[in-house]
Scaffold this active site. Structure first.
Site, PDB file in Angstrom:
ATOM      1  N   HIS A  76       0.858  -1.181   0.000  1.00 28.00           N
ATOM      2  CA  HIS A  76       0.000   0.000   0.000  1.00 28.00           C
ATOM      3  C   HIS A  76       0.897   1.234   0.000  1.00 28.00           C
ATOM      4  CE1 HIS A  76       1.116   0.059   4.195  1.00 28.00           C
ATOM      5  NE2 HIS A  76       0.567  -1.126   4.387  1.00 28.00           N
ATOM      6  N   GLY A 125       8.969   1.037   8.350  1.00 23.48           N
ATOM      7  CA  GLY A 125       7.961   2.019   8.730  1.00 23.48           C
ATOM      8  C   GLY A 125       7.895   2.209  10.243  1.00 23.48           C
ATOM      9  N   HIS A 179       4.108   1.324   2.067  1.00 19.63           N
ATOM     10  CA  HIS A 179       5.298   0.687   1.479  1.00 19.63           C
ATOM     11  C   HIS A 179       5.908   1.586   0.396  1.00 19.63           C
ATOM     12  CE1 HIS A 179       2.907  -2.937   2.832  1.00 19.63           C
ATOM     13  NE2 HIS A 179       4.066  -3.169   3.410  1.00 19.63           N
TER      14      HIS A 179
END
Ligand code: PAF
Length: 282
Positions: free
Chosen positions: A34, A147, A37
């Site tokens: 998504h 992340g 990323h």
């Protein structure tokens, strides 16, 4: 973009780049990509001349009762997204490459991996550290990007890289969110429409609590309020905890802190976290 399924081919490709003096970035993923990323890929392109993304749904980081079997697998769509984002190589190892017969090695990072998700998901961070160490050995990147949504994972990987003298820069990238504030996650697709609406309570509750703490409000009261908000929204709570942003241990108001939450809505477990600035000491 080159799609690589053989370790020898990966080594030849990356070895050629390295011999040509290129700087190599790795974006490890479990696929079902998504915009979160894609932000990692964008950051990787700013950090290096070559970007390798990996997709491997790592069985070792899923508990027996977790969602390994139903974890979304979307190789064709993921390949299109990575190609469009300018990734140079997609590393797609199979389970036998990652866990050859007789596999017997585990990397366990104590301390930072013990509370929070480490307590809620026993063995999870051993699985993460082990697979990430393997990906690092296979690709040999100069820099790797993760992340901040998985804040504890990032802390575990930083600790591992330092402890094992891995000459790899670990870069954390800010959480990407939907317009209403829900952190992007491959697991959001499990949410039924009414659950998706309710899910926004997680970032909102953390945001309200973080602001109250930064204003000098009592921590216990702020956390209790966040828990009540989540329970009222239909969540079953694993934890809502304030920790030191670096050690993930007990927070000190004079240092950067992080507020982390994990809670389940229906059958979907969501996590999120937010920075809490040091509080002015009066
Ligand atoms: O964050 C993830 O997607 C995974 O935990 C990772 C880092 C790719 C390891 O399997």
């Amino acid at each position: 973009m080159q799609t690589i399924r053989e370790l020898s081919m990966l080594r030849d490709t990356v070895g050629g780049w390295r011999a040509a003096g290129e700087r190599i970035a790795l974006v490890p993923t479990m696929g079902a990509l998504h915009d979160g990323h894609m932000a990692l890929v964008e950051a990787a392109r700013r950090q290096a001349t070559r970007v390798v993304a990996s997709i491997f749904v790592n069985p070792m980081q899923f508990g027996a009762s977790e969602d390994l079997a139903r974890y979304p697998r979307r190789e064709a769509a993921d390949t299109r997204m990575l190609t469009a984002a300018g990734v140079d190589a997609l590393w797609l190892p199979d389970v036998d490459t990652m866990y050859p017969a007789g596999f017997a090695t585990t990397i366990a990072v104590s301390g930072v991996s013990e509370g929070l998700d480490g307590a809620a998901r026993p063995g999870h961070f051993d699985g993460v550290a082990t697979v990430v160490a393997k990906l690092f050995h296979q690709v040999g990147p100069d820099v790797a990007l993760f992340g901040e949504k998985d804040f504890q994972q990032l802390a575990v990987i930083r600790r591992m890289a330092i402890d094992l003298n891995m000459d790899i820069e670990i870069v954390g990238v800010g959480t990407q969110r939907d317009d209403d504030g829900l952190a992007l996650s491959s697991r959001n697709i499990y949410l039924a429409p009414e659950e998706r609406q309710a899910a926004v309570a997680l970032p909102r509750a953390l945001g309200v609590a973080a602001a109250a703490i930064e204003r000098g409000g009592e921590v216990a009261a702020a956390l209790a309020q966040a828990r009540t908000t989540l329970t009222n929204a239909g969540f079953s709570i694993d934890y809502v905890e304030l920790v030191d942003a670096e050690t993930l241990g007990a927070p000190s108001p004079a240092r950067p802190m992080r507020l982390l939450g994990a809670a389940t809505l229906g059958t979907t477990r969501l996590i999120d976290n937010i920075a809490v600035a040091p509080v002015e000491q009066g």
